[in-house]
Design an enzyme around this catalytic site. Structure first.
Site, PDB file in Angstrom:
ATOM      1  N   HIS A 122       0.813  -1.206   0.000  1.00  0.00           N
ATOM      2  CA  HIS A 122       0.000   0.000   0.000  1.00  0.00           C
ATOM      3  C   HIS A 122       0.848   1.258   0.000  1.00  0.00           C
ATOM      4  O   HIS A 122       0.679   2.147  -0.805  1.00  0.00           O
ATOM      5  CB  HIS A 122      -0.966   0.011   1.188  1.00  0.00           C
ATOM      6  CG  HIS A 122      -2.014   1.061   1.041  1.00  0.00           C
ATOM      7  ND1 HIS A 122      -1.789   2.380   1.369  1.00  0.00           N
ATOM      8  CD2 HIS A 122      -3.270   0.999   0.556  1.00  0.00           C
ATOM      9  CE1 HIS A 122      -2.884   3.078   1.095  1.00  0.00           C
ATOM     10  NE2 HIS A 122      -3.790   2.271   0.596  1.00  0.00           N
ATOM     11  N   HIS A 151      -7.432  -2.270  -4.058  1.00  0.00           N
ATOM     12  CA  HIS A 151      -6.131  -1.899  -4.644  1.00  0.00           C
ATOM     13  C   HIS A 151      -5.566  -3.018  -5.517  1.00  0.00           C
ATOM     14  O   HIS A 151      -5.016  -2.759  -6.585  1.00  0.00           O
ATOM     15  CB  HIS A 151      -5.124  -1.559  -3.542  1.00  0.00           C
ATOM     16  CG  HIS A 151      -5.322  -0.207  -2.935  1.00  0.00           C
ATOM     17  ND1 HIS A 151      -5.268   0.947  -3.673  1.00  0.00           N
ATOM     18  CD2 HIS A 151      -5.576   0.175  -1.667  1.00  0.00           C
ATOM     19  CE1 HIS A 151      -5.473   1.992  -2.881  1.00  0.00           C
ATOM     20  NE2 HIS A 151      -5.670   1.549  -1.654  1.00  0.00           N
TER      21      HIS A 151
HETATM   22 CO    CO Z   1      -5.608   2.928  -0.135  1.00  0.00          CO
END
Ligand code: CO
Length: 271
Positions: free
Chosen positions: A152, A214
């Protein structure tokens, strides 16, 4: 039953995911925690407000860590072991530290709260994580194929863990690259490493607990800006392996060790 004799409650605090089905990984983790700590009640909390709101919109229960700890006190627990199901000690984990510190010792609530470290905390965690993860790479990986782990990333100083992790991977395998969607090393850094090594094949894997938004979009999406599309547009033969870290038993084991430590520190503080 006098709460003094009650086993500590367990709170599992994850970022959360709004992708239906991706949360099956959380159920796998729940099963592992139940068998490692039989007889303990297990609560869940999601640190992401956006995720909580989406889940509630679908009629699902979604507590914040603060709400879950309040509920545990309400249910009569005097002690709680909170396990951070996060990857690095970044912003979300530091919020957890603050919530735990503030809730502990409130009237009629939890007297003692112990928080377990996220996945990558001590150097020994990285030393355990790296060989475990190397073992989780699909067996059909080709010798000339790079493996790119997409994490991330964070605006917190703990973003440096991604570079630390890269170092530990490189001790084992030069063709493993670590990148972050919202941090460094960025995709450009990954592309540069691929170019330097003259790599023309790559396998993308999420460095995230679940293969959620994501992973599905930024990593594997069809859009031109996704990592997969970007690699292909550079002439790299790229493929994805959509499996979150929480799906791997050898990775969940690291979180379980941290939870055991949190549990031990609850005991040690008792008179
Ligand atoms: Co994010």
């Amino acid at each position: 039953m006098n709460s003094e004799y009650q086993k500590p409650g367990i709170l599992l605090a994850a970022f959360g995911t709004s992708v239906p089905g991706a949360d099956s990984v959380y159920q796998d983790i729940q099963v592992r925690v139940e068998s490692a700590f039989p007889g303990h009640s297990i609560y869940w909390a999601y640190t992401s407000k956006v995720v909580r709101e989406k889940l509630r919109g679908r009629g699902r229960e979604a507590l914040s860590p603060l709400q879950a700890l309040g509920l545990m006190g309400e249910h009569g627990f005097s002690r709680a072991a909170v396990q951070s199901l996060l990857i690095i000690p970044g912003l979300e984990h530091h919020d957890l530290i603050r919530v735990c510190a503030h809730v502990q010792g409130l009237p009629k609530g939890l007297e003692k709260i112990s928080l377990g470290d996220p996945l990558l905390s001590l150097s020994e965690d990285l030393e355990k994580f790296v060989p475990a993860m190397l073992g989780n790479i699909p067996a059909d990986r080709q010798e000339d194929e790079a493996v790119i782990f997409m994490g991330h990333g964070s605006s917190h100083p703990a973003n440096i863990y991604y570079a630390g992790l890269q170092y530990h991977f490189w001790l084992h395998d030069q063709k493993i690259l670590v990148g972050a969607v919202e941090g460094t090393p960025a995709l450009d850094d990954v592309l540069l490493s691929l170019k330097r090594m003259n790599i023309s094949r790559a396998l993308l894997m999420p460095l995230m607990v679940v293969a959620g938004d994501h992973a599905l979009n930024d990593m594997a999406g069809r859009q031109t800006h996704s990592w997969l599309s970007t690699l292909r547009s550079r002439g790299i033969e790229a493929r994805v392996y959509l499996q979150g870290l929480g799906a791997f038993e050898n990775i969940t084991s690291i979180w379980l060790k941290h939870l055991q430590r949190a549990m031990d520190s609850l005991k040690s503080g008792q008179a």
